[in-house]
Design a protein around this motif. Structure first.
Motif, PDB file in Angstrom:
ATOM      1  N   PHE A 189       0.718  -1.144   0.113  1.00 59.74           N
ATOM      2  CA  PHE A 189      -0.023   0.020  -0.237  1.00 59.74           C
ATOM      3  C   PHE A 189       0.863   1.157   0.014  1.00 59.74           C
ATOM      4  CE2 PHE A 189      -2.659  -3.300   1.412  1.00 59.74           C
ATOM      5  CZ  PHE A 189      -4.022  -2.640   1.082  1.00 59.74           C
ATOM      6  N   TRP A 190       0.332   2.287  -0.594  1.00 57.52           N
ATOM      7  CA  TRP A 190       0.865   3.622  -0.580  1.00 57.52           C
ATOM      8  C   TRP A 190      -0.221   4.488  -0.197  1.00 57.52           C
ATOM      9  CZ3 TRP A 190      -0.275   7.307  -4.543  1.00 57.52           C
ATOM     10  CH2 TRP A 190       0.305   8.512  -4.417  1.00 57.52           C
ATOM     11  N   LEU A 191      -0.143   5.604   0.565  1.00 56.88           N
ATOM     12  CA  LEU A 191      -1.116   6.487   0.936  1.00 56.88           C
ATOM     13  C   LEU A 191      -0.712   7.796   0.391  1.00 56.88           C
ATOM     14  CD1 LEU A 191      -1.972   5.442   4.556  1.00 56.88           C
ATOM     15  CD2 LEU A 191      -3.239   4.864   2.098  1.00 56.88           C
ATOM     16  N   ARG A 192      -1.596   8.542   0.240  1.00 56.71           N
ATOM     17  CA  ARG A 192      -1.289  10.110  -0.020  1.00 56.71           C
ATOM     18  C   ARG A 192      -2.158  10.920   0.690  1.00 56.71           C
ATOM     19  NH1 ARG A 192      -3.451  12.449  -5.703  1.00 56.71           N
ATOM     20  NH2 ARG A 192      -4.881  13.472  -4.360  1.00 56.71           N
ATOM     21  N   ASP A 193      -1.746  12.043   1.463  1.00 53.22           N
ATOM     22  CA  ASP A 193      -2.587  12.752   2.329  1.00 53.22           C
ATOM     23  C   ASP A 193      -2.515  14.097   1.779  1.00 53.22           C
ATOM     24  OD1 ASP A 193      -4.213  13.731   4.525  1.00 53.22           O
ATOM     25  OD2 ASP A 193      -2.476  14.195   5.753  1.00 53.22           O
ATOM     26  N   ASP A 194      -3.488  14.886   1.438  1.00 49.62           N
ATOM     27  CA  ASP A 194      -3.590  16.120   0.804  1.00 49.62           C
ATOM     28  C   ASP A 194      -3.752  17.233   1.673  1.00 49.62           C
ATOM     29  OD1 ASP A 194      -3.148  14.654  -1.510  1.00 49.62           O
ATOM     30  OD2 ASP A 194      -5.318  15.420  -2.461  1.00 49.62           O
TER      31      ASP A 194
END
Length: 158
Positions: free
Chosen positions: A26-31
């Motif tokens: 998994f890879w997450l992105r938080d904006d």
């Protein structure tokens, strides 16, 4: 549709991988990251605990050294560029867009180049040359020019 049903395809895929003894990555992105917050602390703590890489889409015009200091404790976190100021330039009757055709292309590209420089200057090697457009919208005419100002990747929905 219940929230449980939304996740069903993911649950099934993970179960299939588990039966096949295959690991899911998994890879997450938080904006919209600007400053350290309790929510960001929780995200960084959880992603660290479970060894999940996270990319923070940072708003260059609004961030400063406080975020740099916090991220010194989070080596698993990368920093991407989230536009320049997360400011809407579209008319009220259109969807929000900072990187649209509502301003001269050169002005938008100048903002993006300044944003990349700002984030790289603050975060050094932690910064990745990836653009995350605010509201996940970018004028298609800008995309071919991103490489010439230093971007190597574009992260959008869809």
């Amino acid at each position: 549709m219940t929230s449980d049903r939304i996740w069903q395809p993911l649950v099934e895929e993970l179960a299939c991988r588990q039966r096949a003894d295959r690991k899911a990555e998994f890879w997450l992105r938080d904006d919209d990251v600007v400053d350290p917050t309790p929510a960001l602390d929780r995200l960084l703590d959880l992603t660290s605990e479970f060894a999940v890489p996270v990319t923070l889409a940072v708003i260059p015009a609004l961030t400063d050294e406080k975020l740099v200091v916090r991220l010194d404790e989070a080596p698993h976190a990368a920093v991407a560029i989230h536009g320049w100021a997360h400011r809407n330039h579209a008319p009220e009757d259109q969807k929000k867009q900072e990187l649209g055709a509502h301003r001269p292309r050169e002005a938008v590209l100048d903002d993006l180049a300044r944003g990349l420089s700002q984030v790289t200057g603050l975060h050094g090697a932690r910064a990745v040359p990836m653009l995350v457009p605010p509201w996940n919208r970018i004028d298609a005419g800008l995309v071919p020019n991103l490489g010439s100002i230093g971007f190597a990747a574009l992260s959008v929905y869809g």
